[in-house]
Design an enzyme around this catalytic site. Structure first.
Site, PDB file in Angstrom:
ATOM      1  N   LYS A 103     -16.979  16.139  -1.111  1.00  0.00           N
ATOM      2  CA  LYS A 103     -16.570  17.532  -0.931  1.00  0.00           C
ATOM      3  C   LYS A 103     -17.450  18.150   0.146  1.00  0.00           C
ATOM      4  CE  LYS A 103     -13.659  20.435  -2.991  1.00  0.00           C
ATOM      5  NZ  LYS A 103     -12.361  20.051  -3.584  1.00  0.00           N
ATOM      6  N   GLY A 222      -4.570  33.596  -8.527  1.00  0.00           N
ATOM      7  CA  GLY A 222      -4.651  33.015  -7.178  1.00  0.00           C
ATOM      8  C   GLY A 222      -3.279  32.988  -6.538  1.00  0.00           C
ATOM      9  N   GLY A 224      -2.981  31.650  -3.135  1.00  0.00           N
ATOM     10  CA  GLY A 224      -3.176  30.903  -1.889  1.00  0.00           C
ATOM     11  C   GLY A 224      -2.230  29.714  -1.899  1.00  0.00           C
ATOM     12  N   ASN A 225      -2.666  28.600  -1.357  1.00  0.00           N
ATOM     13  CA  ASN A 225      -1.805  27.415  -1.313  1.00  0.00           C
ATOM     14  C   ASN A 225      -1.328  27.036  -2.706  1.00  0.00           C
ATOM     15  OD1 ASN A 225      -1.589  24.405  -1.822  1.00  0.00           O
ATOM     16  ND2 ASN A 225      -1.300  24.463   0.386  1.00  0.00           N
ATOM     17  N   GLY A 227      -1.691  28.673  -5.799  1.00  0.00           N
ATOM     18  CA  GLY A 227      -1.078  29.739  -6.596  1.00  0.00           C
ATOM     19  C   GLY A 227       0.323  30.105  -6.134  1.00  0.00           C
TER      20      GLY A 227
HETATM   21  P1  NAD Z   1      -6.647  29.167  -0.941  1.00  0.00           P
HETATM   22  O1  NAD Z   1      -7.791  29.536  -0.109  1.00  0.00           O
HETATM   23  O2  NAD Z   1      -5.343  28.851  -0.277  1.00  0.00           O
HETATM   24  O3  NAD Z   1      -6.356  30.321  -2.022  1.00  0.00           O
HETATM   25  C1  NAD Z   1      -7.349  30.850  -2.863  1.00  0.00           C
HETATM   26  C2  NAD Z   1      -6.780  32.031  -3.632  1.00  0.00           C
HETATM   27  O4  NAD Z   1      -7.774  32.465  -4.581  1.00  0.00           O
HETATM   28  C3  NAD Z   1      -6.443  33.254  -2.777  1.00  0.00           C
HETATM   29  O5  NAD Z   1      -5.255  33.845  -3.255  1.00  0.00           O
HETATM   30  C4  NAD Z   1      -7.632  34.212  -3.015  1.00  0.00           C
HETATM   31  O6  NAD Z   1      -7.270  35.570  -2.876  1.00  0.00           O
HETATM   32  C5  NAD Z   1      -7.944  33.879  -4.468  1.00  0.00           C
HETATM   33  N1  NAD Z   1      -9.331  34.201  -4.849  1.00  0.00           N
HETATM   34  C6  NAD Z   1     -10.461  33.961  -4.128  1.00  0.00           C
HETATM   35  N2  NAD Z   1     -11.529  34.426  -4.793  1.00  0.00           N
HETATM   36  C7  NAD Z   1     -11.078  34.962  -5.936  1.00  0.00           C
HETATM   37  C8  NAD Z   1     -11.679  35.608  -7.042  1.00  0.00           C
HETATM   38  N3  NAD Z   1     -13.002  35.807  -7.070  1.00  0.00           N
HETATM   39  N4  NAD Z   1     -10.882  36.010  -8.066  1.00  0.00           N
HETATM   40  C9  NAD Z   1      -9.546  35.820  -8.031  1.00  0.00           C
HETATM   41  N5  NAD Z   1      -8.919  35.227  -7.012  1.00  0.00           N
HETATM   42  C10 NAD Z   1      -9.666  34.806  -5.978  1.00  0.00           C
HETATM   43  O7  NAD Z   1      -7.133  27.931  -1.852  1.00  0.00           O
HETATM   44  P2  NAD Z   1      -6.216  26.841  -2.579  1.00  0.00           P
HETATM   45  O8  NAD Z   1      -6.069  25.677  -1.670  1.00  0.00           O
HETATM   46  O9  NAD Z   1      -5.013  27.478  -3.150  1.00  0.00           O
HETATM   47  O10 NAD Z   1      -7.198  26.357  -3.746  1.00  0.00           O
HETATM   48  C11 NAD Z   1      -7.296  27.053  -4.982  1.00  0.00           C
HETATM   49  C12 NAD Z   1      -8.070  26.199  -5.975  1.00  0.00           C
HETATM   50  O11 NAD Z   1      -7.385  24.957  -6.190  1.00  0.00           O
HETATM   51  C13 NAD Z   1      -9.501  25.805  -5.539  1.00  0.00           C
HETATM   52  O12 NAD Z   1     -10.331  25.727  -6.650  1.00  0.00           O
HETATM   53  C14 NAD Z   1      -9.302  24.415  -4.965  1.00  0.00           C
HETATM   54  O13 NAD Z   1     -10.495  23.655  -4.985  1.00  0.00           O
HETATM   55  C15 NAD Z   1      -8.270  23.874  -5.942  1.00  0.00           C
HETATM   56  N6  NAD Z   1      -7.525  22.732  -5.411  1.00  0.00           N
HETATM   57  C16 NAD Z   1      -6.821  22.855  -4.255  1.00  0.00           C
HETATM   58  C17 NAD Z   1      -6.123  21.760  -3.772  1.00  0.00           C
HETATM   59  C18 NAD Z   1      -5.283  21.846  -2.518  1.00  0.00           C
HETATM   60  O14 NAD Z   1      -4.542  20.898  -2.248  1.00  0.00           O
HETATM   61  N7  NAD Z   1      -5.315  22.924  -1.762  1.00  0.00           N
HETATM   62  C19 NAD Z   1      -6.176  20.524  -4.452  1.00  0.00           C
HETATM   63  C20 NAD Z   1      -6.888  20.458  -5.660  1.00  0.00           C
HETATM   64  C21 NAD Z   1      -7.562  21.559  -6.128  1.00  0.00           C
END
Ligand code: NAD
Length: 429
Positions: A103, A222, A224-225, A227
């Site tokens: 990571k 969430g 982002g990607n 959520g």
């Molecule tokens: P992202 O950056 O696209 O989205 C993150 C979201 O979380 C945003 O909507 C942001 O507003 C929100 N957020 C940030 N801080 C916050 C807080 N304090 N309280 C509430 N909401 C908050 O990230 P992502 O890729 O969607 O990843 C989200 C989670 O999923 C992370 O923990 C990541 O490690 C995990 N994850 C992602 C993937 C992937 O393929 N992208 C794979 C496995 C796990």
């Protein structure tokens, strides 16, 4: 967080009676790389740390690489990345993917930077990681995470390709996954974590009979990607049939017990960059979203959201941890005490790395004799479903056989699998 993680690891190793050597090996990372780069931010030269942690590779590094996301977020530090890289080792093991766990990240706030600055930071860090032989298709492969996306991965790939005129690495497109499809990415990668999570949830409900198979209500933290793709995919009548009643970003969210309409909230969010002011739902804080009386709570934002401070008040019947480490160890214990079914990230969120494996393999030229993206998309979909169902079936079966929680079963299964491989690799007992 790291202390809690190592204590939990110690308990699992004791339970499995693994050798001391093994525990010593996996309780500390194999390597921690910390470099400084000097990008220009708001016209000023700034010193920025970039970090990459290799936890453990039960396979042969150099042939089967370390694999893990790279995040841009102010909360990034070495301790957090040590924990998240260990999670990667576990989730690759549970899904039987031939990768080790890594990571990385840098403590920046993407919202305060221009695209030009972000690209410059990404390119400078890429050069630095290349210079130290950290980033390579057979050594360590990066993917998107919080604050990074397919565009960031393209910038990394493009920079590596540019530098490659001197290095001549083979299969250079396999250096990162989660790339745009038109730049050697893989159909289905963008929503793989969300789809994989929903497949796990559906199968878990079927196996445990803890909820009716249709119409379970979901609250998602969430947007982002992970959520936003969850909100889009969950109501699919044929495949999932869930009802999303709440969603949030870091500034708060929306609740409507009759359900939220994805396209309407997405177009509002795209235009306003906030949920505030949206008419067809009640505004809700992040804290309150976690405590809603829903069937399933899905943290899909960031770590440390369900803690000893709020776990007693959680009303959901199932917690599906899609954000890594969203539930603290203490909170896992409280959820167990309350009889809440709690599926940890190492079992629930591996959909992304499953499709990353397919992307990586395809970039290396193996078994792909078609340029038809639809055919590849169908294959990815089928493979993701098969792997995620197998993951949750194995975890559920372990929890039933040993009469333990699903959370404990997932960690035991992961460590069992890692131990088997590490014994072969290092020859210890
Ligand atoms: P992202 O950056 O696209 O989205 C993150 C979201 O979380 C945003 O909507 C942001 O507003 C929100 N957020 C940030 N801080 C916050 C807080 N304090 N309280 C509430 N909401 C908050 O990230 P992502 O890729 O969607 O990843 C989200 C989670 O999923 C992370 O923990 C990541 O490690 C995990 N994850 C992602 C993937 C992937 O393929 N992208 C794979 C496995 C796990």
């Amino acid at each position: 967080m790291l202390k809690e993680t190592i204590e939990q690891l110690a308990k699992t190793c004791k339970y499995l009676n693994t050798s001391t050597e093994f525990f010593e090996d996996i309780s500390q990372p194999k390597a921690v790389f910390e470099f400084k780069i000097r990008p220009s931010i708001s016209g000023k030269q700034t010193i920025l740390p970039i970090i990459r942690v290799w936890h453990c590779n039960p396979h042969s590094t150099g042939a089967r690489p370390y694999k893990g996301g790279f995040r841009f977020h102010p909360g990034v530090n070495v301790e957090l990345l040590k924990v998240l890289s260990m999670d990667m080792t576990k989730k690759c093991a549970i899904a039987d993917l031939p990768f080790g766990g890594s990571k990385g990240g840098s403590p920046i706030d993407v919202k305060k930077l221009t695209k030009k600055e972000l690209r410059d930071i990404t390119e400078k860090m890429t050069k630095e990681f290349l210079r130290h032989n950290v980033l390579s298709p057979d050594i360590d492969v990066f993917g998107p995470d919080v604050g990074t996306n397919s565009e960031t991965m393209f910038w990394v790939y493009n920079k590596v390709a540019e530098e490659n005129s001197q290095m001549r690495l083979p299969n250079v497109s396999a250096v990162v996954t989660g790339k745009p499809i038109e730049h050697d990415g893989c159909p289905g990668r963008e929503d793989a974590t969300s789809k994989g999570g929903l497949i796990v949830l559906k199968e878990f409900i079927k196996l445990s009979k803890c909820l009716p198979e249709k119409g379970a209500t979901l609250a998602i933290q969430g947007f982002g990607n992970v959520g936003s793709n969850l909100v889009r995919l969950a109501p699919d009548r044929v495949e999932f049939n869930f009802k999303v009643v709440a969603v949030s970003d870091e500034n708060g969210g929306l609740y409507n017990e009759n359900g939220l309409d994805f396209s309407s909230i997405e177009s509002w969010y795209k235009e306003h960059k906030t949920f505030k002011g949206y008419k067809n739902a009640t505004e809700i804080s992040n804290e309150d979203l976690l405590l809603l009386p829903v069937d399933v709570l899905i943290p899909a934002a960031i770590e440390n959201q369900i803690t000893a401070g709020n776990a007693m008040e959680i009303k959901a019947k199932v917690v599906l941890e899609l954000a890594n480490e969203a539930v603290t160890q203490e909170a896992h214990n409280i959820l167990k005490y309350k009889g809440i079914q709690d599926i940890p990230g190492v079992a629930a969120n591996s959909g992304g790395v499953v499709v990353s494996f397919i992307e990586w393999a395809r970039n290396r030229g193996s078994r792909w004799h078609t340029v038809d993206l639809n055919k590849i998309g169908e294959f990815v979909d089928e493979e993701l479903r098969k792997i995620m169902q197998t993951v949750i079936r194995n975890v559920f079966e372990k929890s039933q056989t040993l009469s333990i929680s699903v959370n404990d079963a997932a960690h035991i299964l992961a460590i069992e699998k890692i131990y088997e491989k590490m014994k072969q690799k290092h020859g210890y007992k």
